[in-house]
Design a protein around this motif. Structure first.
Motif, mmCIF file in Angstrom:
data_model
loop_
_atom_site.group_PDB
_atom_site.id
_atom_site.type_symbol
_atom_site.label_atom_id
_atom_site.label_comp_id
_atom_site.label_asym_id
_atom_site.label_seq_id
_atom_site.Cartn_x
_atom_site.Cartn_y
_atom_site.Cartn_z
ATOM 1 N N ASN A 1 11.077 -5.161 -3.423
ATOM 2 C CA ASN A 1 12.107 -5.646 -4.332
ATOM 3 C C ASN A 1 12.907 -4.473 -4.878
ATOM 4 O O ASN A 1 12.478 -3.320 -4.814
ATOM 5 C CB ASN A 1 11.471 -6.416 -5.496
ATOM 6 C CG ASN A 1 10.778 -7.678 -5.043
ATOM 7 O OD1 ASN A 1 11.297 -8.417 -4.221
ATOM 8 N ND2 ASN A 1 9.573 -7.918 -5.555
ATOM 9 N N TYR A 2 14.074 -4.781 -5.448
ATOM 10 C CA TYR A 2 14.905 -3.728 -6.027
ATOM 11 C C TYR A 2 15.659 -4.256 -7.242
ATOM 12 O O TYR A 2 15.897 -5.467 -7.383
ATOM 13 C CB TYR A 2 15.902 -3.187 -4.991
ATOM 14 C CG TYR A 2 16.898 -4.205 -4.496
ATOM 15 C CD1 TYR A 2 18.128 -4.390 -5.142
ATOM 16 C CD2 TYR A 2 16.609 -5.002 -3.387
ATOM 17 C CE1 TYR A 2 19.030 -5.335 -4.680
ATOM 18 C CE2 TYR A 2 17.510 -5.946 -2.929
ATOM 19 C CZ TYR A 2 18.724 -6.099 -3.578
ATOM 20 O OH TYR A 2 19.615 -7.041 -3.132
ATOM 21 N N VAL B 1 13.801 0.897 -6.521
ATOM 22 C CA VAL B 1 13.171 0.142 -5.443
ATOM 23 C C VAL B 1 11.650 0.248 -5.562
ATOM 24 O O VAL B 1 11.107 1.306 -5.886
ATOM 25 C CB VAL B 1 13.623 0.665 -4.062
ATOM 26 C CG1 VAL B 1 13.029 -0.196 -2.947
ATOM 27 C CG2 VAL B 1 15.143 0.690 -3.958
ATOM 28 N N THR C 1 7.893 0.812 -4.861
ATOM 29 C CA THR C 1 7.233 1.780 -3.994
ATOM 30 C C THR C 1 5.862 2.151 -4.568
ATOM 31 O O THR C 1 5.370 1.477 -5.481
ATOM 32 C CB THR C 1 8.107 3.037 -3.827
ATOM 33 O OG1 THR C 1 7.489 3.907 -2.865
ATOM 34 C CG2 THR C 1 8.281 3.788 -5.139
ATOM 35 N N GLY D 1 10.285 1.872 0.773
ATOM 36 C CA GLY D 1 11.215 1.847 -0.346
ATOM 37 C C GLY D 1 12.490 2.598 -0.027
ATOM 38 O O GLY D 1 13.599 2.148 -0.354
ATOM 39 N N LYS E 1 14.643 0.555 2.280
ATOM 40 C CA LYS E 1 15.340 -0.510 1.548
ATOM 41 C C LYS E 1 16.526 0.065 0.773
ATOM 42 O O LYS E 1 17.612 -0.529 0.748
ATOM 43 C CB LYS E 1 14.376 -1.220 0.615
ATOM 44 C CG LYS E 1 15.020 -2.242 -0.327
ATOM 45 C CD LYS E 1 15.708 -3.375 0.442
ATOM 46 C CE LYS E 1 14.691 -4.305 1.079
ATOM 47 N NZ LYS E 1 15.344 -5.519 1.660
ATOM 48 N N ALA E 2 16.339 1.218 0.142
ATOM 49 C CA ALA E 2 17.428 1.850 -0.601
ATOM 50 C C ALA E 2 18.599 2.174 0.319
ATOM 51 O O ALA E 2 19.767 1.969 -0.038
ATOM 52 C CB ALA E 2 16.926 3.111 -1.301
#
Length: 265
Positions: free
Chosen positions: A142-143, A194, A196, A207, A210-211
């Motif tokens: 998730n972020y 994010v 992690t 993470g 995703k970033a």
């Protein structure tokens, strides 16, 4: 403290995005993201910051030679219609047992840095950090975003279709100071957090991937992160087998809960 920066080069740039890419936060996400962009888009060094505020930790590479790690480097990384200025370094200013001393040097560093970069025609500042997960790093983390008052939230909504905000909490560390100083100097900025690992001793490859995915959507580029995901899978497999490391991460998680849920990045 010495700032050696090609200011004329920067003055000639348009659509400048200043990217904070310093190691030391949860999962070292910021550093991994910056390194990937520098390598992918052939970034060039246009500045260096040398100071005695850094810890006396000198790295030796796999060939037995001293690495150039006790400084921050400023890279010019052109990506599509944007010119990224990536501030890259291995660790944060003065990570010491004495938090008072660390804070003094960090604020002094931030004051000088922002007095310099605030004179550049920055479009915005992008700051990457990690939120410590209470478990092993998820493969699809998730972020959340935290913003300063000068950033137009519609930019994120238009590109991502939604805006998940980091609310009613705190940020401790240089990433938080970057966001704070960007507001003091009236520069639009956001902090992308994010999920992690709850440690800076373990790299958060999922993470970071995703970033990079989120940054790609915001700035219209696409980076192949298959290598990061593969490293993430292998690391996760090792951690699952090593119960001592998992236990240590869980203990750190409990300590964070007792300290009012602070995020360190």
């Amino acid at each position: 403290m010495e700032f050696i920066i090609d200011k004329e080069k920067i003055k000639s740039m348009n659509n400048i995005v200043f990217l904070y890419s310093i190691g030391g936060g949860f999962g070292n996400l910021s550093k991994i993201v910056g390194k990937k962009l520098i390598e992918t888009y052939k970034g060039k060094v246009i500045g260096r910051i040398i100071t005695d505020f850094f810890p006396d930790v000198v790295k030796v590479n796999k060939n037995g030679y001293i690495a150039d790690n006790i400084s921050y480097k400023l890279y010019s990384v052109p990506i599509g219609n944007y010119n990224f200025l990536v501030l890259y370094g291995d660790f944060q200013i003065m990570i010491l047992e004495d938090p008072g001393l660390s804070l003094y040097f960090r604020y002094k560093f931030m004051n000088k840095l922002f007095r310099i970069i605030s004179k550049f025609n920055l479009l915005e500042l992008s700051i990457i950090g990690g939120i410590g997960s209470h478990q092993l790093e998820p493969e699809n983390p998730n972020y959340l975003f935290a913003l300063n008052k000068y950033y137009d939230v519609n930019k994120i909504k238009e590109k991502l279709g939604e805006l998940n905000l980091y609310k009613s909490n705190t940020v401790v560390g240089m990433s938080g100071l970057f966001l704070y100083y960007s507001q003091l100097f009236k520069k639009p900025a956001y902090l992308l957090l994010v999920e992690t690992y709850l440690s800076n001793q373990v790299n958060g490859y999922f993470g970071a991937s995703k970033a990079l995915e989120i940054l790609g959507k915001l700035y219209d580029f696409q980076v192949d992160t298959s290598d990061l995901k593969e490293k993430g899978k292998k690391l996760k497999e090792r951690l699952e087998k090593d119960l001592n490391i998992i236990k240590k991460l869980e203990e750190e998680s409990k300590k964070r809960e007792k300290s009012s849920g602070y995020y360190y990045g």
